[in-house]
Design a protein around this motif. Structure first.
Motif, short mmCIF file in Angstrom:
data_model
loop_
_atom_site.label_atom_id
_atom_site.label_comp_id
_atom_site.label_asym_id
_atom_site.label_seq_id
_atom_site.Cartn_x
_atom_site.Cartn_y
_atom_site.Cartn_z
N ASP A 69 3.79 -38.80 34.39
CA ASP A 69 4.73 -37.79 34.89
C ASP A 69 5.59 -38.31 36.03
N ILE A 70 5.38 -39.54 36.47
CA ILE A 70 6.19 -40.10 37.56
C ILE A 70 7.58 -40.45 37.03
N THR A 71 8.59 -39.85 37.62
CA THR A 71 9.97 -40.12 37.21
C THR A 71 10.73 -40.94 38.24
N GLY A 72 10.22 -40.98 39.45
CA GLY A 72 10.85 -41.77 40.51
C GLY A 72 9.81 -42.52 41.30
N ASN A 73 10.03 -43.84 41.49
CA ASN A 73 9.07 -44.68 42.19
C ASN A 73 9.86 -45.75 42.97
N PRO A 74 10.55 -45.32 44.05
CA PRO A 74 11.49 -46.21 44.74
C PRO A 74 10.87 -47.49 45.28
N LYS A 75 9.58 -47.48 45.56
CA LYS A 75 8.93 -48.69 46.09
C LYS A 75 8.22 -49.49 44.99
N ASN A 76 8.39 -49.05 43.74
CA ASN A 76 7.75 -49.74 42.63
C ASN A 76 6.25 -49.91 42.84
N LEU A 77 5.64 -48.85 43.31
CA LEU A 77 4.20 -48.90 43.58
C LEU A 77 3.42 -49.15 42.31
N LYS A 78 2.34 -49.92 42.43
CA LYS A 78 1.44 -50.18 41.32
C LYS A 78 0.19 -49.33 41.54
N PHE A 79 -0.12 -48.48 40.57
CA PHE A 79 -1.23 -47.55 40.74
C PHE A 79 -2.49 -48.07 40.06
N LYS A 80 -3.60 -47.97 40.78
CA LYS A 80 -4.90 -48.39 40.28
C LYS A 80 -5.79 -47.16 40.21
N GLU A 81 -6.25 -46.81 39.02
CA GLU A 81 -7.07 -45.63 38.83
C GLU A 81 -8.55 -45.99 38.95
N LEU A 82 -9.24 -45.31 39.85
CA LEU A 82 -10.66 -45.58 40.10
C LEU A 82 -11.42 -44.26 40.21
N GLU A 83 -12.73 -44.34 40.00
CA GLU A 83 -13.56 -43.16 40.24
C GLU A 83 -13.43 -42.76 41.71
N ALA A 84 -13.38 -41.46 41.95
CA ALA A 84 -13.13 -40.97 43.31
C ALA A 84 -14.10 -41.55 44.33
N ALA A 85 -15.37 -41.69 43.95
CA ALA A 85 -16.37 -42.18 44.89
C ALA A 85 -16.15 -43.65 45.27
N GLN A 86 -15.43 -44.39 44.45
CA GLN A 86 -15.20 -45.81 44.72
C GLN A 86 -14.02 -46.08 45.64
#
Length: 275
Positions: free
Chosen positions: A174-191
């Motif tokens: 759903d991200i339509t704008g990412n001006p800093k070209n961030l790279k997202f890493k999905e992890l379990e919340a506890a980690q």
């Protein structure tokens, strides 16, 4: 609420449920008698702490008898309210409640919002979200409820833009704008707290931040606002019990100036009033 769903073993949950069922056999549980004690099932912290403050300092003067039952799982509080072995619970936010009702066929409703355990963006490399470098790696929770919540926090602070209509279940798609070209890493919340050493920033649930020695009020570089937040924790009852005078009385006490002061003084921004 500890937003990553935490369910104890079937035996432990069953034992708590049996204990609550036993309580339901007397007049203090599942009763609408205005003179009976109101039984409320709650998570230990901060929910039961707040309720016990009300019980010890405000309830008697208001003519309310309060019986606080502490449980450590996220299923028993709702099943106990649904089956009548408890009158109310205090441990969850509305998105969790709606999902629970849908999946379990229960009919539990929110009475009032009480507090928020703020979600925050933390970093050991920058002191402000604006300082994140182009291509920085940001860790977010990988479960549906919390990932959407994390993305909404970033969008509210103009770090990213989400497509119109993306709500509490927003995903990376759903991200339509990412001006800093961030790279997202999905992890379990506890980690996520442990991941802070390896990423540029991480969006961390309030309870996991606290468990790791992080304080949302002072350590987060972005933090959720409480008022109007859909993730504020609620007092909840089975549908139809909202008019119980004891429930109304507890709701009033939970929204009192005394409780607001208690939350602010006790939790120092790690838990904030949502009223």
């Amino acid at each position: 609420m500890r937003n990553a769903l935490k369910i104890t073993t079937l035996f432990a949950t069953g034992a708590v449920a049996l204990s609550l069922a036993a309580c339901g056999s007397d007049s203090s549980s599942g009763s609408s008698d205005p003179n009976a004690a109101l039984t409320v099932v709650a998570s230990p912290s901060p929910h039961a702490q707040i309720l016990n403050y009300v019980k010890d300092n405000l309830a008697a003067k208001a003519g309310l008898k309060l019986d606080v039952k502490v449980v450590n799982d996220y299923v028993t509080p709702n099943t106990a309210v649904q089956d009548g072995s408890a009158d109310a619970n205090y441990f969850q936010h509305v998105p969790y409640l709606e999902d629970f009702n849908k999946k379990q066929g229960t009919s539990i409703v929110s009475v009032e919002t009480v507090h928020l355990e703020p979600l925050g963006l933390y970093s050991k490399k920058v002191k402000a979200a604006a300082d994140l470098k182009d291509g920085a790696q940001v860790a977010v929770p990988n479960d549906a409820t919390n990932e959407g919540r994390a993305l909404q926090l970033l969008a509210a602070n103009k770090v990213i833009t989400l497509k119109d209509g993306a709500g509490t279940t927003a995903t990376l798609a759903d991200i339509t704008g990412n001006p800093k070209n961030l790279k997202f890493k999905e992890l379990e919340a506890a980690q996520l707290p442990r991941a802070l050493e390896d990423v540029d920033a991480a969006v961390i649930n309030g309870n996991y931040a606290l468990d790791s020695g992080l304080k949302p009020a002072t350590d987060a570089i972005l933090v959720e606002k409480a008022e109007g937040n859909p993730y504020a924790n609620i007092l909840a009852v089975k549908k139809g019990k909202e008019s119980d005078p004891r429930v109304k009385k507890l709701a009033e006490l939970l929204h009192s100036d005394e409780v607001k002061k208690y939350i602010n003084d006790t939790f120092q921004g790690s838990v904030v009033p949502a009223f």
